[in-house]
Design an enzyme around this catalytic site. Sequence first.
Site, PDB file in Angstrom:
ATOM      1  CD  GLU A  87      -2.856  -1.105   2.419  1.00 16.58           C
ATOM      2  OE1 GLU A  87      -3.865  -1.798   2.338  1.00 16.58           O
ATOM      3  OE2 GLU A  87      -2.597  -0.394   3.403  1.00 16.58           O
ATOM      4  CB  CYS A 107       7.314  -5.513   8.107  1.00 16.28           C
ATOM      5  SG  CYS A 107       8.712  -4.740   8.984  1.00 16.28           S
ATOM      6  CB  CYS A 338       1.273   5.518  11.977  1.00 16.26           C
ATOM      7  SG  CYS A 338       1.472   7.231  11.632  1.00 16.26           S
TER       8      CYS A 338
HETATM    9  N1  SAH Z   1       9.799  -0.132   9.566  1.00 14.05           N
HETATM   10  C1  SAH Z   1       9.936   1.294   9.646  1.00 14.05           C
HETATM   11  C2  SAH Z   1       8.867   2.059   8.889  1.00 14.05           C
HETATM   12  C3  SAH Z   1       7.470   1.599   9.121  1.00 14.05           C
HETATM   13  S1  SAH Z   1       6.208   2.361   9.940  1.00 14.05           S
HETATM   14  C4  SAH Z   1       9.932   1.743  11.091  1.00 14.05           C
HETATM   15  O1  SAH Z   1       9.574   0.940  11.952  1.00 14.05           O
HETATM   16  O2  SAH Z   1      10.317   2.866  11.361  1.00 14.05           O
HETATM   17  C5  SAH Z   1       6.374   4.023  10.286  1.00 14.05           C
HETATM   18  C6  SAH Z   1       6.102   4.355  11.742  1.00 14.05           C
HETATM   19  O3  SAH Z   1       4.781   3.967  12.188  1.00 14.05           O
HETATM   20  C7  SAH Z   1       7.066   3.638  12.690  1.00 14.05           C
HETATM   21  O4  SAH Z   1       7.547   4.562  13.631  1.00 14.05           O
HETATM   22  C8  SAH Z   1       6.181   2.629  13.358  1.00 14.05           C
HETATM   23  O5  SAH Z   1       6.698   2.211  14.595  1.00 14.05           O
HETATM   24  C9  SAH Z   1       4.894   3.399  13.482  1.00 14.05           C
HETATM   25  N2  SAH Z   1       3.740   2.562  13.788  1.00 14.05           N
HETATM   26  C10 SAH Z   1       3.565   1.265  13.474  1.00 14.05           C
HETATM   27  N3  SAH Z   1       2.383   0.828  13.940  1.00 14.05           N
HETATM   28  C11 SAH Z   1       1.790   1.879  14.549  1.00 14.05           C
HETATM   29  C12 SAH Z   1       0.551   2.054  15.212  1.00 14.05           C
HETATM   30  N4  SAH Z   1      -0.314   1.055  15.319  1.00 14.05           N
HETATM   31  N5  SAH Z   1       0.267   3.270  15.710  1.00 14.05           N
HETATM   32  C13 SAH Z   1       1.142   4.293  15.574  1.00 14.05           C
HETATM   33  N6  SAH Z   1       2.312   4.188  14.956  1.00 14.05           N
HETATM   34  C14 SAH Z   1       2.654   2.992  14.452  1.00 14.05           C
END
Ligand code: SAH
Length: 346
Positions: A87, A107, A338
């Site tokens: 996505e 991932c 996110c």
């Molecule tokens: N793998 C990378 C990029 C992916 S997600 C990373 O972890 O940085 C981008 C951001 O969204 C990351 O900071 C991740 O921790 C956050 N994220 C993932 N799930 C989330 C959720 N349920 N609520 C808020 N942020 C979330």
Amino acid sequence: MDLDAAERKAAVQELGLPGFRADQVSRQWLARLSDDPDEWSDVPQEVRTTIAEVLLPHLLTPMRSISCDAGTTVKTLWQLHDGALVESVLMRYPDRVTMCISSQAGCGMNCPFCATGQAGLTRNLSTAEIVEQVLAGARSLQRGEIEGGPGRVSNVVFMGMGEPLANYRSVVGALRRLTAEPPEGLGMSARGITVSTVGLVPRIRELAGEGLPVTLAVSLHAPDDTLRDTLVPVNTRWKVCEVLDAAWEYADRTHRRVSIEYALIRGINDQRWRAELLGDLLAGHLVHVNLIPLNPTPGSKWTSSDPRDEREFVRALRERSVAVTVRDTRGREIDGACGQLAAAPS
Ligand code: SAH
């Protein structure tokens, strides 16, 4: 887009065509954003057909597109050539357009609060599959298909599905393609691009040496190893202090302010003492904290923090002169915010 300008030239020559055709087609593709060979009026018809057929395979098929925020946020589910799903999300603001793109299908980092993490890793995306997400958004903006009239993509964040630094080569290739001037690339400013990582320390150091001054975002989510071991499991390999050391080195070498991402989870990581500890770790560095209200994912027992705790958290950081903002939660209703990108095709 898997090939750089020199490789494209060689590929075109292998087809028995003059090398300059590669630059012509690249300009159509990247500067005019035209993916329709019929529009490439500077290229002879039979050359267009050959190049399109052999060198420009169709990479992304839109399966579903949903929008919210009065049409200014659009999430698209794409199918790749082998059926894998990813996505991307386009977000239009008054002063910019940000595309949130995926670097992997699924991932492998297994963070328990993230929807993508629950299904595991399907595969890495190629450089071209990553760049194509940006190009698809750019074309649709150019055609005026996004609310607000014709526009351009100004920012790209690698915050969709996947861990970008676990697909290092393809991601760096995509960064080069996005930032190089046409006909090599799209000519975006590196300052508008953010690579977000769980904290793969050797890769952060490597990225610092690429000469690509993109913004680094580190998904910290906890200032102490005990909690971070559970929220971001790769922490058992590289500890908070090692990740932060690599981040400071990145800031030193690129002069870019590092972004620290911290999803506030009620009763888990939002205590005042953790805010103070976080502030103490970050104070005095070239850094900015992005607090993200947790987006609860299906089946998760966690939810976002009480607004009072969120305010206290912000206050504790500001008391230590650490720059902090609370992230806006665009696209929440369409599961485009996110951590919600799970690519359920239903
Ligand atoms: N793998 C990378 C990029 C992916 S997600 C990373 O972890 O940085 C981008 C951001 O969204 C990351 O900071 C991740 O921790 C956050 N994220 C993932 N799930 C989330 C959720 N349920 N609520 C808020 N942020 C979330």
